[in-house]
Every structure is written in structure tokens, then in C-alpha cells.
Design a protein around this motif. Structure first.
Motif, PDB file in Angstrom:
ATOM      1  N   VAL A  92      56.005  19.722 -38.741  1.00  0.00           N
ATOM      2  CA  VAL A  92      56.957  18.819 -38.100  1.00  0.00           C
ATOM      3  C   VAL A  92      56.612  18.645 -36.622  1.00  0.00           C
ATOM      4  CG1 VAL A  92      59.392  18.394 -37.575  1.00  0.00           C
ATOM      5  CG2 VAL A  92      58.746  19.466 -39.743  1.00  0.00           C
ATOM      6  N   PHE A  93      56.433  19.769 -35.934  1.00  0.00           N
ATOM      7  CA  PHE A  93      56.082  19.733 -34.514  1.00  0.00           C
ATOM      8  C   PHE A  93      54.741  19.024 -34.310  1.00  0.00           C
ATOM      9  CE2 PHE A  93      54.054  21.508 -30.741  1.00  0.00           C
ATOM     10  CZ  PHE A  93      55.054  21.393 -29.785  1.00  0.00           C
ATOM     11  N   ASP A  94      53.754  19.379 -35.103  1.00  0.00           N
ATOM     12  CA  ASP A  94      52.416  18.810 -34.922  1.00  0.00           C
ATOM     13  C   ASP A  94      52.396  17.307 -35.207  1.00  0.00           C
ATOM     14  OD1 ASP A  94      51.434  21.258 -34.172  1.00  0.00           O
ATOM     15  OD2 ASP A  94      50.641  21.763 -36.160  1.00  0.00           O
ATOM     16  N   LYS A  95      53.188  16.843 -36.174  1.00  0.00           N
ATOM     17  CA  LYS A  95      53.264  15.409 -36.465  1.00  0.00           C
ATOM     18  C   LYS A  95      53.898  14.668 -35.289  1.00  0.00           C
ATOM     19  CE  LYS A  95      53.112  11.651 -38.975  1.00  0.00           C
ATOM     20  NZ  LYS A  95      51.834  10.968 -39.305  1.00  0.00           N
ATOM     21  N   ALA A  96      54.934  15.245 -34.721  1.00  0.00           N
ATOM     22  CA  ALA A  96      55.586  14.620 -33.569  1.00  0.00           C
ATOM     23  C   ALA A  96      54.611  14.502 -32.405  1.00  0.00           C
ATOM     24  CB  ALA A  96      56.820  15.417 -33.159  1.00  0.00           C
ATOM     25  N   VAL A  97      53.857  15.550 -32.160  1.00  0.00           N
ATOM     26  CA  VAL A  97      52.870  15.535 -31.078  1.00  0.00           C
ATOM     27  C   VAL A  97      51.820  14.461 -31.321  1.00  0.00           C
ATOM     28  CG1 VAL A  97      50.998  16.854 -30.005  1.00  0.00           C
ATOM     29  CG2 VAL A  97      53.221  17.943 -30.422  1.00  0.00           C
ATOM     30  N   GLN A  98      51.308  14.381 -32.547  1.00  0.00           N
ATOM     31  CA  GLN A  98      50.261  13.405 -32.841  1.00  0.00           C
ATOM     32  C   GLN A  98      50.772  11.976 -32.701  1.00  0.00           C
ATOM     33  OE1 GLN A  98      47.046  14.535 -33.388  1.00  0.00           O
ATOM     34  NE2 GLN A  98      46.685  12.375 -32.875  1.00  0.00           N
ATOM     35  N   LEU A  99      51.997  11.724 -33.104  1.00  0.00           N
ATOM     36  CA  LEU A  99      52.566  10.382 -32.952  1.00  0.00           C
ATOM     37  C   LEU A  99      52.669   9.992 -31.483  1.00  0.00           C
ATOM     38  CD1 LEU A  99      55.342  10.437 -35.703  1.00  0.00           C
ATOM     39  CD2 LEU A  99      53.441   8.809 -35.565  1.00  0.00           C
TER      40      LEU A  99
END
Length: 422
Positions: free
Chosen positions: A34-41
């Protein structure tokens, strides 16, 4: 040093430098999807590239902090706090993280329903209609307490007599939560304890819980807010434009002015203290446009409104809830010498888009800058009122000094107009 070596170092220098400043290395992964997806977006979509180095450093600090490790097994609350922390480093509006335990989540899901259209039926079966259990009331935290900040016109909360400024003490004997307090209670009444004044005895109210659809709720609230205030023999209309994002927002205003309860008003107080912006950038044309109003009359003889223009006096009310599209609206009124009463608007004017994260929480991200006219940027600055009036929320007991001041201003405008005609 050999020439070939110098050339290789120069090439490396050009890769590392962008616009004369060193670009930070990509931040480490946390291992939490969840955190990593938010960062990548953010790295892929955020509109302001110059803010990304600051964001990467915030991510690095969050991931590498031994006191608050992010792992695949981190509790949801910890992950959401970490996302909020790194998003704050971007210092931008239209950028936030929302989970299903907040009303914001459902309202934004309906506003951005096209952006999440591939998942809308899965999230809100069977037809993709966004709904949540509630009473049509918004509350804000302060000093460890919850205070009612908005009561949607025509809602169960409004019918029960809940007032802006009320402290929410309990719901069915338990602490207040935006969604959980009303979950599985649709169709029945909840017992709410409110405190109207500091140290006062509790006020008990029963409120019916409904399954609320955000955009239709906004449209109903806009239409239901229209009313006439009699002052000194003058009819002053009032209407609350909660948002421009609902499809029929401006249609409800036009109908109230042309054929509804405000058609005989001598002047209009337009409340722009909204929940969300959205809508068309030219929405204020109803009040400042030069094209004449006209109707269509088919063979049946029943007239249809095709275009409405309001040419009588207007006063606007603004505050920090006036954001995004409503800020453009406020700016247009001010540019056309229509007085604004209240406090500075949010300074939140960017183009936002919504993305779903792996846990179905919602990430709103600013994906484009917004400029008005030649070079006016409201992001971070907002619109200043012509008549400053502050409003203190806790224990307001429904009193509204900004609305009262706007009505007083309209009285003065109408009186001046009468004196000039006389």
C-alpha cells in the motif's frame, strides 16, 4: 586526467543534474504494497517535479526510521500515518489519503467515480452506487473533541435540530466515529448526546440513519438551502452552494432563482463555504455573464429554462471551505466587484485525480497546475474577503456571524440602490 575519463564524468554529471540541482536517488522500498504503491504514484503522476526530491527524502526517512518500521505486516493505521507523513512533504492541495472510515472517502469516491470506474461496482455492489450510512452531518476534531462543522440542508441531522458548533459527546452511548457510529443502523434512529455550550447540560436528540448517496445528497442540500430572509421590508435570498461537483449543482441554483423560492428576492446571499470544489470553471457566469436569459416554448406551451442570468445584487460568503472550483467562482465574483464576506479561501486550486491503492483506500493526487487569466495562481494564496468576519466553530449553537454580516451587507447595497433611484 585523460580526456576520455573527463568525458565520462561529464556525462555522468549531466545525468545526475537536472535543471542545475542534484536529483535525489530513488527512495528505498518499504515492503508494504500500500505504502509503496502510493509512493510510486506520486513519483509517476504528481504535477510538480521540483517537489519530488523533498518527497523522496521524506520517504527515505519514513522507511529507514528504526522506531517506526514499515513492513508487509504493519497495521493499517501505521501505514496510513506513514502515507500521510510523506504526502505532507509535497505541500500541495488536492493531495491526500482517505480510508473507508471517513465520510471524505465516500464523497470523493462519488466525485471521482469516473477515475475509479473499473472498480466502482466491486467497491459498491451491485450497481456501483456510492453510499454510506450517515445522518448528513460533518464534524471536525479539536482539543480532543468533535464539533459539528456542517449540517446538510434537508438531511436527518438538520431535521433533528443538530446545530453547527455542537460538541458530539456520544452516539448510542459510545464515542463518535464518522462511519462506524452509524454502520448497520440504516433505517433506525440513533441516540446522540450533544453539548451546546461549554459546561452546559447535555442535549439529547434522536436522529434517523439513512443510506446516503454523496452527490444526490449535495444536490438536495443545495436546493433545500434556498430561502428568503425578510429584513426591513426587503426580501433577501440565501442559498448554500455546497459543491460544484454534483451534476445538478448549478441547475439547482438556477431553478431556485428563476422559478423557485428565490425568484422574487431583491438580492441574493450566495454561500460558497463548501465541502468540495469541482465543476465547470465558468459556473459564475450565472451571476456575471452578459448573455440575456431566455426560455424555450414548445408547442405544448410549457416553458423550459434554457439559460438563466441573475442581474440583481449578490453578496458571497467565503472561508477556508471555499476551495478548488468554488475558489474560481469566488475569484470571478470578486473580479466583477461583487463583495465577499468571511475569511480567506483555502488557497487550494490544482487539478486532482483519484487512484485506488491495494487496500482500496483512496489516494488523491494533484496532477496539474491551475492558472486563472494571464498568470493568477490561487494555490497557496486564496481569495481575500472584502468584509473580513471570523467564525469560531466550538459551541457556536447555530449562530453564524459570517452569514449575518453578509445579510447586513446586502441590506446596505439595497438601501444604496433605493437612495440612488430616489
Amino acid at each position: 586526467m585523460q580526456i576520455g575519463t573527463l568525458r565520462r564524468l561529464s556525462a555522468l554529471f549531466l545525468i545526475v543534474l537536472v535543471g542545475g540541482t542534484a536529483r535525489a536517488a530513488e527512495p528505498p522500498k518499504s515492503g508494504n504494497p500500500v505504502f509503496d504503491k502510493a509512493v510510486q504514484l506520486v513519483l509517476d503522476k504528481f504535477y510538480d517535479v521540483s517537489a519530488l526530491d523533498r518527497f523522496k527524502e521524506a520517504v527515505r526517512r519514513e522507511v529507514e526510521d528504526p522506531k517506526s518500521p514499515l513492513t508487509v505486516t504493519s497495521p493499517d493505521e501505521r501505514v496510513h500515518q506513514a502515507i500521510d507523513t510523506v504526502l505532507a512533504s509535497l505541500q500541495a492541495s488536492h493531495t491526500g489519503h482517505f480510508s473507508k472510515d471517513t465520510i471524505d472517502y465516500f464523497e470523493l469516491a462519488d466525485i471521482f467515480r469516473y477515475a475509479i470506474r473499473d472498480d466502482i461496482k466491486r467497491l459498491f455492489p451491485p450497481d456501483g452506487d456510492v453510499t454510506y450510512p450517515g445522518i448528513g452531518m460533518i464534524a471536525k476534531p479539536g482539543n480532543g473533541l468533535w464539533y459539528v462543522s456542517d449540517v446538510y440542508d434537508g438531511s436527518p441531522a438538520a431535521r433533528a435540530g443538530i446545530l453547527v458548533g455542537d460538541e458530539i459527546v456520544t452516539v448510542d452511548g459510545a464515542p463518535y466515529y464518522e462511519i462506524a457510529s452509524f454502520k448497520d443502523k440504516v433505517g433506525r434512529a440513533v441516540d446522540m448526546q450533544l453539548r451546546r455550550r461549554p459546561g452546559a447540560e447535555l442535549t439529547n436528540v434522536k436522529v434517523q440513519v439513512e443510506s446516503l448517496k454523496p452527490l444526490p445528497t449535495f444536490e438536495k442540500a443545495i436546493a433545500e438551502s434556498a430561502r428568503i430572509v425578510e429584513r426591513g421590508g426587503r426580501k433577501i435570498g440565501y442559498m448554500h452552494l455546497w459543491t460544484l461537483a454534483a451534476p445538478h449543482s448549478m441547475g439547482a441554483v438556477a431553478e431556485a432563482l428563476a422559478e423557485g423560492p428565490l425568484k422574487d428576492a431583491d438580492g441574493l446571499v450566495l454561500d460558497l463555504r463548501g465541502r468540495w470544489g469541482g465543476g465547470s470553471a465558468d459556473a459564475a457566469e450565472l451571476f456575471v455573464g452578459n448573455t440575456p436569459p431566455f426560455r424555450l416554448i414548445p408547442r405544448s406551451g410549457e416553458q423550459e429554462l434554457a439559460n438563466v442570468r441573475w442581474h440583481r445584487p449578490v453578496v458571497g460568503i467565503i472561508d477556508e471551505g471555499t476551495r478548488s472550483g468554488l475558489e474560481v467562482f469566488a475569484y470571478a465574483l470578486k473580479a466583477n466587484h461583487i463583495p465577499l464576506v468571511g475569511s480567506r479561501t483555502a488557497g487550494a486550486l490544482l487539478a486532482g485525480r483519484a487512484y485506488l491503492l491495494p487496500d482500496d483506500s483512496l489516494l488523491e493526487l494533484a496532477v496539474a497546475n491551475a492558472i486563472i487569466g494571464d498568470n493568477v495562481r490561487l494555490e497557496g494564496s486564496g481569495v481575500q474577503p472584502d468584509v473580513p468576519v471570523e467564525f469560531s466553530l466550538p459551541y457556536a449553537a447555530g449562530e453564524d456571524p459570517q452569514r449575518d454580516a453578509a445579510i447586513d451587507e446586502m441590506q446596505r447595497i439595497l438601501a444604496r440602490g433605493e437612495a440612488q433611484r430616489g
